[in-house]
Design a protein around this motif. Structure first.
Motif, short mmCIF file in Angstrom:
data_model
loop_
_atom_site.label_atom_id
_atom_site.label_comp_id
_atom_site.label_asym_id
_atom_site.label_seq_id
_atom_site.Cartn_x
_atom_site.Cartn_y
_atom_site.Cartn_z
N GLN A 78 -4.60 2.84 -2.79
CA GLN A 78 -3.59 2.66 -3.91
C GLN A 78 -2.64 1.47 -3.43
O GLN A 78 -2.16 1.37 -2.46
CB GLN A 78 -3.14 3.81 -4.33
CG GLN A 78 -4.10 4.80 -4.98
CD GLN A 78 -3.53 5.97 -5.67
OE1 GLN A 78 -2.26 6.20 -5.60
NE2 GLN A 78 -4.17 6.86 -6.12
N ALA B 271 -11.75 10.70 -1.83
CA ALA B 271 -11.23 11.03 -0.50
C ALA B 271 -12.53 11.25 0.56
O ALA B 271 -13.71 11.42 0.38
CB ALA B 271 -10.69 12.48 -0.58
N CYS C 262 1.58 -0.33 -4.94
CA CYS C 262 2.45 -0.22 -5.86
C CYS C 262 2.43 -1.47 -6.87
O CYS C 262 1.90 -2.55 -6.49
CB CYS C 262 3.79 -0.34 -5.02
SG CYS C 262 4.25 1.02 -4.06
N ASN D 46 -11.91 5.15 -4.19
CA ASN D 46 -10.86 6.11 -4.07
C ASN D 46 -11.04 7.23 -3.85
O ASN D 46 -10.20 8.21 -3.75
CB ASN D 46 -9.86 5.70 -5.30
CG ASN D 46 -9.24 4.20 -5.55
OD1 ASN D 46 -9.02 3.53 -4.57
ND2 ASN D 46 -9.34 3.76 -6.82
N CYS E 123 2.64 3.78 -8.08
CA CYS E 123 1.50 3.87 -7.12
C CYS E 123 0.46 4.05 -7.88
O CYS E 123 0.29 5.07 -8.60
CB CYS E 123 2.00 4.91 -6.17
SG CYS E 123 0.50 4.83 -4.55
N GLN F 1 0.97 -1.17 0.14
CA GLN F 1 0.06 -0.06 -0.02
C GLN F 1 0.92 1.20 0.06
O GLN F 1 1.79 1.33 0.88
CB GLN F 1 -0.96 0.22 1.31
CG GLN F 1 -1.73 1.19 1.02
CD GLN F 1 -2.92 1.03 2.23
OE1 GLN F 1 -3.10 0.04 2.88
NE2 GLN F 1 -3.70 2.39 2.32
N CYS F 2 0.33 2.04 -0.79
CA CYS F 2 1.44 3.42 -0.99
C CYS F 2 0.75 4.72 -0.65
O CYS F 2 1.18 5.72 -0.75
CB CYS F 2 2.15 3.33 -2.20
SG CYS F 2 0.92 3.31 -3.80
N SER F 3 -0.83 4.50 -0.72
CA SER F 3 -1.60 5.73 -0.60
C SER F 3 -2.80 5.14 -0.36
O SER F 3 -3.16 3.82 -0.44
CB SER F 3 -1.39 6.66 -1.88
OG SER F 3 -2.37 7.71 -1.55
N SER F 4 -3.83 6.06 -0.02
CA SER F 4 -5.23 5.52 0.36
C SER F 4 -5.81 4.81 -0.73
O SER F 4 -5.96 5.45 -1.75
CB SER F 4 -6.05 6.42 1.15
OG SER F 4 -7.43 6.15 1.28
#
Length: 111
Positions: A17, A95, A19, A93, A24, A12-15
């Motif tokens: 998302q 926010a 790699c 995805n 990402c 996991q590299c971001s909410s």
């Protein structure tokens, strides 16, 4: 000089998302396999906190998949194929849009 190490695929590299090949992006990593996001179909329905719903995935002989919620067909897809894994949950995805779910039971019904 700093040497960067590429993250392992599926990290996991971001909410929402993960790699993939050092990039990402919005993908799913399930059972060691990376899947591209597929939000071509969606269905909204009201949810009452604390109540259970019945979700059904049915695939007929013509490979038409239907997802029903509480007995009402919500989504269909032609030429459905699966590898035996099903992912469910908060797949957005967006926010500040998060979801939670509890699973009471799972049944596999085959003809």
């Amino acid at each position: 000089m700093t040497t960067w190490t590429q993250r392992v695929d599926g990290t996991q590299c971001s909410s929402g998302q993960v790699c993939s090949a050092g990039v990402c992006g919005p993908k799913c990593f399930i059972g060691g396999i990376l899947y591209a996001e597929d939000d071509t179909q969606s269905a909204a329905f009201p949810v009452t906190r604390g109540t259970y719903h019945v979700y059904e995935l049915a695939v007929d002989a013509a490979k038409v998949a239907t997802v029903s919620i509480d007995g009402v067909a919500k989504l269909t897809r032609n030429n459905f194929t699966a590898n035996g894994s099903i992912a469910s949950g908060d797949q957005t995805n967006d926010a500040n849009v998060d979801g939670a779910m509890r699973i009471n039971s799972v049944e596999r019904l085959c003809p």
